[in-house]
Design an enzyme around this catalytic site. Structure first.
Site, PDB file in Angstrom:
ATOM      1  N   ASP A   1    -169.792  59.935   9.469  1.00 45.44           N
ATOM      2  CA  ASP A   1    -169.649  60.638   8.176  1.00 45.44           C
ATOM      3  C   ASP A   1    -170.342  59.798   7.101  1.00 45.44           C
ATOM      4  O   ASP A   1    -169.770  59.475   6.059  1.00 45.44           O
ATOM      5  CB  ASP A   1    -168.159  60.813   7.860  1.00 45.44           C
ATOM      6  CG  ASP A   1    -167.920  61.779   6.691  1.00 45.44           C
ATOM      7  OD1 ASP A   1    -168.879  62.451   6.239  1.00 45.44           O
ATOM      8  OD2 ASP A   1    -166.767  61.857   6.225  1.00 45.44           O
TER       9      ASP A   1
ATOM     10  N   GLU B   1    -157.104  46.179   4.912  1.00 42.44           N
ATOM     11  CA  GLU B   1    -157.650  45.121   4.071  1.00 42.44           C
ATOM     12  C   GLU B   1    -158.262  45.756   2.811  1.00 42.44           C
ATOM     13  O   GLU B   1    -158.923  46.792   2.897  1.00 42.44           O
ATOM     14  CB  GLU B   1    -158.740  44.426   4.901  1.00 42.44           C
ATOM     15  CG  GLU B   1    -159.645  43.510   4.175  1.00 42.44           C
ATOM     16  CD  GLU B   1    -160.824  43.069   5.059  1.00 42.44           C
ATOM     17  OE1 GLU B   1    -161.449  42.062   4.705  1.00 42.44           O
ATOM     18  OE2 GLU B   1    -161.111  43.718   6.076  1.00 42.44           O
TER      19      GLU B   1
HETATM   20  P1  ADP Z   1    -160.741  59.474   1.809  1.00 37.97           P
HETATM   21  O1  ADP Z   1    -160.203  59.240   3.189  1.00 37.97           O
HETATM   22  O2  ADP Z   1    -159.742  60.114   0.904  1.00 37.97           O
HETATM   23  O3  ADP Z   1    -162.075  60.203   1.797  1.00 37.97           O
HETATM   24  P2  ADP Z   1    -162.102  56.934   1.459  1.00 37.97           P
HETATM   25  O4  ADP Z   1    -161.743  56.113   2.673  1.00 37.97           O
HETATM   26  O5  ADP Z   1    -163.462  57.553   1.456  1.00 37.97           O
HETATM   27  O6  ADP Z   1    -160.986  58.030   1.164  1.00 37.97           O
HETATM   28  O7  ADP Z   1    -161.906  55.984   0.212  1.00 37.97           O
HETATM   29  C1  ADP Z   1    -162.237  56.380  -1.081  1.00 37.97           C
HETATM   30  C2  ADP Z   1    -163.034  55.282  -1.768  1.00 37.97           C
HETATM   31  O8  ADP Z   1    -162.225  54.118  -1.902  1.00 37.97           O
HETATM   32  C3  ADP Z   1    -164.252  54.821  -0.922  1.00 37.97           C
HETATM   33  O9  ADP Z   1    -165.396  55.537  -1.264  1.00 37.97           O
HETATM   34  C4  ADP Z   1    -164.367  53.379  -1.277  1.00 37.97           C
HETATM   35  O10 ADP Z   1    -165.154  53.239  -2.446  1.00 37.97           O
HETATM   36  C5  ADP Z   1    -162.971  52.958  -1.609  1.00 37.97           C
HETATM   37  N1  ADP Z   1    -162.336  52.249  -0.474  1.00 37.97           N
HETATM   38  C6  ADP Z   1    -162.003  52.766   0.730  1.00 37.97           C
HETATM   39  N2  ADP Z   1    -161.427  51.841   1.507  1.00 37.97           N
HETATM   40  C7  ADP Z   1    -161.399  50.702   0.781  1.00 37.97           C
HETATM   41  C8  ADP Z   1    -160.921  49.365   1.029  1.00 37.97           C
HETATM   42  N3  ADP Z   1    -160.358  49.047   2.188  1.00 37.97           N
HETATM   43  N4  ADP Z   1    -161.067  48.461   0.053  1.00 37.97           N
HETATM   44  C9  ADP Z   1    -161.650  48.792  -1.132  1.00 37.97           C
HETATM   45  N5  ADP Z   1    -162.116  50.014  -1.441  1.00 37.97           N
HETATM   46  C10 ADP Z   1    -161.991  50.962  -0.490  1.00 37.97           C
END
Ligand code: ADP
Length: 293
Positions: free
Chosen positions: A197, A94
């Site tokens: 984390d 999502e």
């Molecule tokens: P990684 O696994 O590369 O560390 P993250 O899951 O931390 O990536 O995602 C990077 C950034 O993208 C997050 O800090 C958040 O701000 C944004 N983000 C992550 N998942 C979503 C999502 N489902 N919808 C909108 N923004 C997201």
């Protein structure tokens, strides 16, 4: 077939509604994976891509998000599907558009405390996952001290030795593992569902201002480990801590144990990035050894 065609097909099957990508936008901010928002005229999804070998990492992230969502305590993106196409693995979830940069930190504290109420019979989890890019062993244990020593600190210390840091961390680390029963004496915490984390890059607020947590490394463990990490790199306001403590006060001894818990993340940073983190880990171990007497 391109990875994007494969993803669009997978989304169509998973949702039972045809999806064709009409727009694609790269998103920054992640440390490990590349992130993209894809859309058609009606729907948007958030997609992470990495090498095909990362499929199990994505499967574990998806299961972790489900575990958090199942508590009903706090919002996290709902995972939709994951798979491999050619040389790439993907995870589709999502898309949660960002809201205000400064949201209700007290609500985040309250909701985190509610999530921590979710408990398991043991420490650990049903599957292993990763912390950053490092494997995280979630083999279940019924003793917290054994879990923290054998499943958290020891694997990072072994990795540090393989990475060439034995001279700085080898003997210190072994002594700390010996002293662990003293540092954790009498401490058998509630096995809480943890984000695992929780640094400031892994929370945000949605368009209605509700807290959202991203990118978990879940397991069941001492809730103090999540709180400790919020203090490690900053970015959580006094409101957050006040609300958490009024929902569920932390027991005595947190002020020392938090360093033991943050050592895990600093060792992980030393293993991933080297540099100053190696000496920082050594300094933390020395302080913990002097606490242990
Ligand atoms: P990684 O696994 O590369 O560390 P993250 O899951 O931390 O990536 O995602 C990077 C950034 O993208 C997050 O800090 C958040 O701000 C944004 N983000 C992550 N998942 C979503 C999502 N489902 N919808 C909108 N923004 C997201």
């Amino acid at each position: 077939m391109s990875v994007w065609t494969a993803i669009a097909e997978h989304i169509s099957t998973a949702t039972g509604q045809p999806f064709r990508i009409s727009g694609r936008r790269a998103v920054g901010g992640g440390c490990i994976n590349s992130a993209t928002v894809i859309q058609d005229d009606e729907r948007c999804f958030f997609v992470k891509l990495n090498d095909a070998e990362s499929l199990s990492m994505f499967a574990a992230e998806s299961a972790g998000l489900e575990e958090i969502i199942a508590t009903g305590a706090i919002r996290a993106p709902r995972p939709l599907c994951h798979g491999v196409s050619g040389t790439q693995a993907y995870l589709v979830m999502e898309y949660i558009p960002g809201g205000p940069a400064r949201g209700d930190m007290a609500l985040l504290g309250e909701q985190l405390a509610a999530m921590h109420q979710a408990r398991a019979a043991d420490y650990g989890w049903k599957i292993d996952n990763t912390i950053g890019a490092t494997p995280q062993d979630n083999t279940r244990e019924d003793d917290w001290c054994r879990f923290w020593g054998e499943r958290r600190l020891a694997p990072q210390l072994e990795l540090a030795a393989r990475n060439g840091y034995a001279a700085t961390l080898g003997r210190r680390g072994s002594r700390l593992l010996e002293k662990l029963p003293r540092l954790l004496e009498g401490h058998q915490p509630h096995p809480s569902l943890l984000h695992g984390d929780l640094w400031s890059g892994n929370y945000a607020f949605d368009s209605q201002g509700r807290p959202v947590i991203f990118d978990p490394a879940v397991y069941y463990g001492d809730r103090e480990a999540d709180l400790a990490m919020t203090e490690l790199f900053g970015g959580f306001s006094p409101d957050f801590y006040r609300a958490y403590e009024s929902a569920w006060p932390l027991p005595e001894g947190y002020a020392v144990r938090k360093h033991l818990y943050n050592l895990y993340h600093i060792l992980n940073h030393a293993n991933l990035f080297g540099g100053g983190y190696v000496n920082q880990a050594a300094g933390m171990i020395d302080r913990l050894l002097s606490e242990a007497g």
